[in-house]
Enzyme design. Structure first.
Site, PDB file in Angstrom:
ATOM      1  N   GLY A 138       0.824  -1.215   0.000  1.00 36.28           N
ATOM      2  CA  GLY A 138       0.000   0.000   0.000  1.00 36.28           C
ATOM      3  C   GLY A 138       0.851   1.256   0.000  1.00 36.28           C
ATOM      4  N   LYS A 159       1.772  -5.356   3.581  1.00 37.47           N
ATOM      5  CA  LYS A 159       1.154  -6.427   4.346  1.00 37.47           C
ATOM      6  C   LYS A 159       1.417  -7.755   3.635  1.00 37.47           C
ATOM      7  CE  LYS A 159      -1.407  -3.308   4.039  1.00 37.47           C
ATOM      8  NZ  LYS A 159      -1.164  -1.881   3.702  1.00 37.47           N
ATOM      9  N   GLU A 201      -6.013  -4.080  -6.812  1.00 36.41           N
ATOM     10  CA  GLU A 201      -6.168  -3.811  -5.379  1.00 36.41           C
ATOM     11  C   GLU A 201      -7.626  -3.911  -4.912  1.00 36.41           C
ATOM     12  OE1 GLU A 201      -4.623   0.085  -4.549  1.00 36.41           O
ATOM     13  OE2 GLU A 201      -5.512   0.179  -2.553  1.00 36.41           O
TER      14      GLU A 201
HETATM   15  P1  ATP Z   1      -3.423   2.678   0.730  1.00 38.10           P
HETATM   16  O1  ATP Z   1      -4.297   1.458   0.738  1.00 38.10           O
HETATM   17  O2  ATP Z   1      -4.220   3.932   0.938  1.00 38.10           O
HETATM   18  O3  ATP Z   1      -2.491   2.717  -0.428  1.00 38.10           O
HETATM   19  P2  ATP Z   1      -1.990   1.353   2.880  1.00 38.10           P
HETATM   20  O4  ATP Z   1      -2.508   0.063   2.328  1.00 38.10           O
HETATM   21  O5  ATP Z   1      -0.517   1.420   3.098  1.00 38.10           O
HETATM   22  O6  ATP Z   1      -2.445   2.604   2.011  1.00 38.10           O
HETATM   23  P3  ATP Z   1      -2.948   0.787   5.526  1.00 38.10           P
HETATM   24  O7  ATP Z   1      -1.753  -0.078   5.750  1.00 38.10           O
HETATM   25  O8  ATP Z   1      -4.275   0.119   5.526  1.00 38.10           O
HETATM   26  O9  ATP Z   1      -2.756   1.676   4.241  1.00 38.10           O
HETATM   27  O10 ATP Z   1      -2.997   1.945   6.640  1.00 38.10           O
HETATM   28  C1  ATP Z   1      -1.975   2.898   6.767  1.00 38.10           C
HETATM   29  C2  ATP Z   1      -2.227   3.694   8.041  1.00 38.10           C
HETATM   30  O11 ATP Z   1      -2.120   2.819   9.163  1.00 38.10           O
HETATM   31  C3  ATP Z   1      -1.251   4.802   8.323  1.00 38.10           C
HETATM   32  O12 ATP Z   1      -1.602   5.979   7.640  1.00 38.10           O
HETATM   33  C4  ATP Z   1      -1.358   4.950   9.828  1.00 38.10           C
HETATM   34  O13 ATP Z   1      -2.485   5.739  10.180  1.00 38.10           O
HETATM   35  C5  ATP Z   1      -1.661   3.530  10.293  1.00 38.10           C
HETATM   36  N1  ATP Z   1      -0.510   2.750  10.842  1.00 38.10           N
HETATM   37  C6  ATP Z   1      -0.634   1.681  11.659  1.00 38.10           C
HETATM   38  N2  ATP Z   1       0.560   1.173  11.971  1.00 38.10           N
HETATM   39  C7  ATP Z   1       1.487   1.917  11.330  1.00 38.10           C
HETATM   40  C8  ATP Z   1       2.906   1.871  11.263  1.00 38.10           C
HETATM   41  N3  ATP Z   1       3.623   0.957  11.934  1.00 38.10           N
HETATM   42  N4  ATP Z   1       3.538   2.764  10.481  1.00 38.10           N
HETATM   43  C9  ATP Z   1       2.830   3.686   9.800  1.00 38.10           C
HETATM   44  N5  ATP Z   1       1.494   3.790   9.841  1.00 38.10           N
HETATM   45  C10 ATP Z   1       0.803   2.919  10.591  1.00 38.10           C
HETATM   46 MG    MG Z   2      -4.235  -0.438   1.295  1.00 38.15          MG
END
Ligand code: ATP
Ligand code: MG
Length: 280
Positions: A8, A13, A70
């Site tokens: 992301g 993940k 996605e």
């Molecule tokens: P997108 O789907 O929008 O491209 P992403 O898949 O990376 O982004 P998620 O992983 O679902 O998004 O969520 C990111 C959010 O999770 C961050 O903006 C923050 O608020 C939170 N978060 C939780 N743990 C962490 C961490 N260890 N480092 C950074 N952000 C974290």
């Molecule tokens: Mg995401």
């Protein structure tokens, strides 16, 4: 061996099977090392990638990998988690609060992305940096949980009950009867609009979490009305350890008549969807 990876905007993940499903989360500043390690440990695995940075991961680490969209991965993965948890999954809205936020309508296994917003977990991190200079998610979430947003936000009761602008009776403020407001006095009149307040870092972070929750629920309510869905599930890493945000989401959802819940391990929806797609 199959490995699903959701790269992301903020976090990577990873889901893999080894006597049951395993979940891992990595940050981009440690990603190069971690992905090289994964590649060396499981060189012959079937990698399936998804998320905004999937194509770059493929180019740099996993040239043989499949890349899947996605939106499909997120919905398929969330549906899998709902079924495993025995939660209702026939007709629902899925709200993924990642860096930004995406809304999906899921009906009888079919899914469609219906809305997006730039207000999400990234907003919480960005405002956190501005307000406190801190960049650690858990620390910022901790601040938000301790703050009082009333020192940052202007509430309806602040407008209806405030006599401080009347110099002749200003000293009697508090001795007057509260003026009855046409809506709940504890509702927000203006986010960050209490320009007379002296908010602490905690108060500012509480207001940030509240604004994200409030805005997300208002958009969810609009989408739910248009699409005739009342069952809402919130997912995304933004929820992790962020009690202020989660509490706000549940409170405002109930207030607007939405039946809302979180999905256990919901932040791995995209990675699970990628992992599952290699079955076919
Ligand atoms: P997108 O789907 O929008 O491209 P992403 O898949 O990376 O982004 P998620 O992983 O679902 O998004 O969520 C990111 C959010 O999770 C961050 O903006 C923050 O608020 C939170 N978060 C939780 N743990 C962490 C961490 N260890 N480092 C950074 N952000 C974290
Ligand atoms: Mg995401």
């Amino acid at each position: 061996m199959r490995i699903g990876i959701d790269a992301g905007g903020t976090l990577i993940k990873i889901v893999y099977e080894e006597h049951g499903l395993h979940f891992k989360k990595i940050e981009y500043n440690e990603a190069e090392q971690a992905l090289n390690w994964l590649k060396t440990t499981a060189p012959s695995a079937d990698y399936v990638l998804t998320g905004g940075k999937a194509a770059i991961l493929k180019e740099a680490f996993f040239p043989e990998a499949a890349v899947i969209p996605e939106f499909t991965a997120t919905c398929e993965g969330a549906l899998h988690l709902l079924k495993k948890a025995g939660l209702p999954h026939k007709s629902l809205l899925l709200v993924n609060i990642g860096t930004g936020t995406s809304w999906y309508k899921i009906e009888d296994g079919r899914h469609e992305r219906i809305l997006g917003s730039g207000i999400g977990g990234g907003t919480f991190m960005g405002l956190g940096r501005i307000f406190s200079g801190k960049a650690d998610h858990q620390r910022l979430a901790g601040l938000a949980a301790q703050g009082n947003r009333g020192n940052t936000d202007l509430l309806v009761s602040d407008i209806y009950g405030d006599r401080s602008w009347l110099p002749s009776i200003a000293g009697q403020n508090g001795r007057q009867k509260d003026v009855e407001a046409p809506i709940d006095g504890k509702l927000t009149a203006g986010n960050f609009a209490n320009i007379a307040g002296k908010p602490s870092e905690e108060d500012l972070m509480a207001a940030a979490a509240n604004m994200i929750a409030e805005t997300t629920v208002l958009l969810t309510k609009g989408a739910a009305d248009i699409h005739h869905s009342e069952r809402i599930y919130y997912i995304g890493s933004s929820l992790l350890g962020n009690d202020a945000l989660k509490k706000g989401l549940l409170t405002y959802s109930r207030m607007t008549g939405l039946d809302a819940d979180f999905i256990p391990n919901g932040e791995y929806g995209g990675a699970i969807g990628a992992y599952l797609s290699s079955w076919h």
